[in-house]
Design a protein around this motif. Structure first.
Motif, mmCIF file in Angstrom:
data_model
loop_
_atom_site.group_PDB
_atom_site.id
_atom_site.type_symbol
_atom_site.label_atom_id
_atom_site.label_comp_id
_atom_site.label_asym_id
_atom_site.label_seq_id
_atom_site.Cartn_x
_atom_site.Cartn_y
_atom_site.Cartn_z
ATOM 1 N N GLU A 1 0.801 -0.854 0.124
ATOM 2 C CA GLU A 1 -0.028 -0.046 0.028
ATOM 3 C C GLU A 1 0.829 1.327 0.056
ATOM 4 O OE1 GLU A 1 -2.556 0.957 3.499
ATOM 5 O OE2 GLU A 1 -4.171 -0.019 2.157
ATOM 6 N N LYS A 2 0.501 2.430 -0.896
ATOM 7 C CA LYS A 2 1.058 3.491 -0.645
ATOM 8 C C LYS A 2 1.342 4.166 0.592
ATOM 9 C CE LYS A 2 2.570 4.929 -4.946
ATOM 10 N NZ LYS A 2 4.193 5.416 -5.071
ATOM 11 N N LYS A 3 2.241 5.009 0.901
ATOM 12 C CA LYS A 3 2.321 5.730 2.271
ATOM 13 C C LYS A 3 2.842 6.950 1.779
ATOM 14 C CE LYS A 3 3.205 1.857 5.279
ATOM 15 N NZ LYS A 3 4.273 1.179 6.196
ATOM 16 N N TYR A 4 2.089 7.975 2.393
ATOM 17 C CA TYR A 4 2.352 9.465 2.049
ATOM 18 C C TYR A 4 2.628 10.373 3.112
ATOM 19 C CZ TYR A 4 0.093 8.224 -2.644
ATOM 20 O OH TYR A 4 0.004 7.684 -3.798
ATOM 21 N N ILE A 5 3.312 11.251 3.096
ATOM 22 C CA ILE A 5 3.645 12.386 4.054
ATOM 23 C C ILE A 5 2.577 13.774 3.663
ATOM 24 C CG2 ILE A 5 5.135 13.702 5.461
ATOM 25 C CD1 ILE A 5 7.273 11.593 4.653
ATOM 26 N N LEU A 6 1.909 14.224 4.486
ATOM 27 C CA LEU A 6 1.272 15.440 4.100
ATOM 28 C C LEU A 6 2.226 16.592 4.964
ATOM 29 C CD1 LEU A 6 -1.478 17.226 3.609
ATOM 30 C CD2 LEU A 6 -2.034 16.660 5.860
ATOM 31 N N CYS B 1 0.707 20.035 0.878
ATOM 32 C CA CYS B 1 0.976 18.837 -0.327
ATOM 33 C C CYS B 1 1.025 17.570 0.175
ATOM 34 C CB CYS B 1 2.179 19.320 -1.031
ATOM 35 S SG CYS B 1 3.931 19.122 0.056
ATOM 36 N N VAL B 2 0.747 16.637 -0.525
ATOM 37 C CA VAL B 2 1.038 15.279 -0.154
ATOM 38 C C VAL B 2 2.233 14.742 -1.106
ATOM 39 C CG1 VAL B 2 -0.102 12.747 -0.467
ATOM 40 C CG2 VAL B 2 -1.649 14.762 -0.025
ATOM 41 N N PHE B 3 3.225 14.159 -0.262
ATOM 42 C CA PHE B 3 4.181 13.903 -0.782
ATOM 43 C C PHE B 3 4.701 12.404 -0.661
ATOM 44 C CE2 PHE B 3 9.088 13.329 0.380
ATOM 45 C CZ PHE B 3 9.535 13.953 -0.850
ATOM 46 N N ASP B 4 5.262 11.933 -1.729
ATOM 47 C CA ASP B 4 5.605 10.468 -1.989
ATOM 48 C C ASP B 4 7.048 10.444 -1.598
ATOM 49 O OD1 ASP B 4 6.368 7.804 -2.548
ATOM 50 O OD2 ASP B 4 4.732 7.755 -4.269
ATOM 51 N N PRO B 5 7.296 9.764 -0.379
ATOM 52 C CA PRO B 5 8.814 9.744 0.216
ATOM 53 C C PRO B 5 9.624 8.609 -0.939
ATOM 54 C CG PRO B 5 7.297 8.574 1.745
ATOM 55 C CD PRO B 5 6.284 9.087 0.524
ATOM 56 N N ILE B 6 8.871 7.865 -1.540
ATOM 57 C CA ILE B 6 9.608 6.811 -2.358
ATOM 58 C C ILE B 6 10.306 7.581 -3.683
ATOM 59 C CG2 ILE B 6 9.686 4.745 -3.637
ATOM 60 C CD1 ILE B 6 9.408 4.331 -0.607
#
Length: 459
Positions: free
Chosen positions: A3-8, A20-25
């Motif tokens: 499952e995707k994991k994001y940082i706000l 912003c919603v940031f994808d750490p990968i």
């Protein structure tokens, strides 16, 4: 597939909120929103005061989050927050409430009756004679007008009854973190604490004894945490973001915008938006022989060497508004965008050197609060509009160069300047001035977003 994991990431700025919603990968922003706060309110100190309405700022935060895709917010695993530094807001218990729909918190609302306005970094009520009467901080950093501790000390002297109404204080971003996590006691990062004055960055503590000696209400001071640490957890499910999601201690917007921009220790970052800052990273505090340069806490026990001018895009915007007003009075109303477009075109066409000398201190400077703007050497050869605009742009960069000469960058082995901020990215006349005064290439990268930097800081 996992499952995707994001940082706000959330940035609570002087004029707008960005999220912003940031994808750490992938290190990419997958969604973003922004909203002007329109939060400025009149001050009883007239033009010397600068206040903002906190519930309007909270409302802008809600606007941004509510318009991000819900299917992305469900996968947010961390929240990073930063915001405008130096300012102070006071509050007491029950300063906010939640608005729910179908068991989901749609928004938080600030309650004006339980909080003060935000006294911002642009507040100039603390005059030099008042600041001179205060004890010297036990810190390598000074305390200026607009800094939280200076504003509170002014209140100790002029509005002591007002202070007694409140239990807590912090920057507006500290208030937002306290609200999201429903914290018993607010916490503040070392970055924001350093921006308040009377904070020792090496000991990581407030100058409590010094403040006690002048009857400062030290009970109002937040507890300190290191930037990048977590202040608490989201107290409720918020627009689909899971309850219990870790929330960072609020960080400085300058540090976070640089976090999103720096690609190498050999970069310096120049940000020109409302104000202007030139900064680069060092490992420790050193004597640079320049009183207009400060060492601010960064991340991982490093420091930012910063020249921070109060005069940046705000000066150019005032010039544009003046021209608009003149045109209106002459009977030729002109849209702001058209004025900017023409000024930049004329500025690029203007001769390379002009004898006109503009001092751009329209808002003074922290190290020289009484400074004013002025123009010298006006003659028949330099009064064309393009020439005046070019001289004004040159003066802003010359002012920064006076605060942080290029030798400081050269001695730090800085190889290029990375540009940040709409005031710089949209203005090729300013860009030319940067390369002229600093003899270094100016480049723009995909960085610059403080909300993205707040997300990166807690990866």
């Amino acid at each position: 597939m996992s499952e995707k994991k994001y940082i706000l990431g959330i940035d609570i700025g002087t004029t707008s909120v960005k999220a912003c919603v940031f994808d750490p990968i992938t290190k990419e922003i997958v969604a973003k929103q922004n909203k002007d706060t329109a939060a400025n309110i009149p001050s009883d100190q007239g033009i010397e005061g600068n206040k903002q309405d906190v519930p309007k700022i909270v409302s802008a935060v809600h606007y941004c989050i509510s318009r991000l895709p819900r299917d992305l917010l469900r996968h947010v695993t961390k929240i990073g927050i930063c915001g405008q530094m130096h300012g102070v807001v006071l509050w007491r218990k029950s300063a906010w409430e939640t608005v729910e729909k179908d068991g989901i918190v749609m928004r938080f609302e600030g309650k004006r009756e339980n909080m003060s306005a935000l006294y911002t970094w642009q507040d100039t009520r603390c005059k030099p004679e008042f600041l001179d009467s205060l004890p010297r901080p036990e810190s390598h950093l000074n305390c200026y007008s607009g800094y939280g501790c200076a504003t509170l000390l002014w209140m100790v002297k002029h509005k002591p009854e007002k202070l007694k109404q409140f239990q807590y204080s912090g920057t507006v971003q500290d208030f937002i973190v306290t609200m999201l996590c429903d914290l018993e006691v607010p916490v503040m990062s070392d970055q924001n604490a350093a921006s308040w004055g009377y904070f020792n960055t090496e000991k990581n503590e407030w100058n409590v004894d010094i403040l006690n000696s002048v009857d400062f209400p030290v009970n109002l001071l937040p507890k300190i945490m290191k930037s990048g640490e977590f202040a608490g957890k989201l107290n409720v499910c918020w627009n689909g973001i899971p309850e219990g999601t870790p929330v960072s201690v609020a960080m400085g917007d300058l540090q976070c915008s640089i976090k999103a921009t720096l690609e190498s220790q050999q970069d310096a970052v120049l940000n020109i938006s409302t104000s202007a800052q030139l900064a680069f990273v060092v490992n420790n505090i050193s004597e640079l022989g320049c009183k207009t340069v400060e060492h601010l806490p960064y991340f991982d026990n490093t420091y930012l060497v910063v020249a921070a001018s109060l005069n940046g895009g705000n000066v150019l915007a005032t010039f544009v508004k003046m021209l608009q007003q003149w045109m209106l009075e002459l009977g030729f109303p002109t849209p702001q965008a058209k004025v900017w477009e023409k000024l930049i075109a004329l500025g690029l066409e203007a001769q390379t050197t002009s004898s006109m000398k503009i001092t751009p201190h329209l808002l003074g400077e922290r190290h020289s609060p009484a400074a004013k703007a002025s123009v010298e050497n006006i003659d028949l050869s330099n009064i064309q509009l393009g020439s005046v605009f070019k001289s004004l742009c040159d003066s802003l960069i010359d002012n920064l160069h006076t605060m942080m000469p290029k030798d400081i960058l050269r001695n730090a082995h800085v190889k290029r300047i990375v540009g940040n901020g709409s005031g710089l990215s949209r203005n090729a006349v300013l860009q030319r001035a940067v390369e002229h005064y600093y003899s270094l290439p100016l480049e723009f990268t995909s960085g610059g977003d403080a909300a993205k930097g707040a997300a990166i800081a807690i990866m």
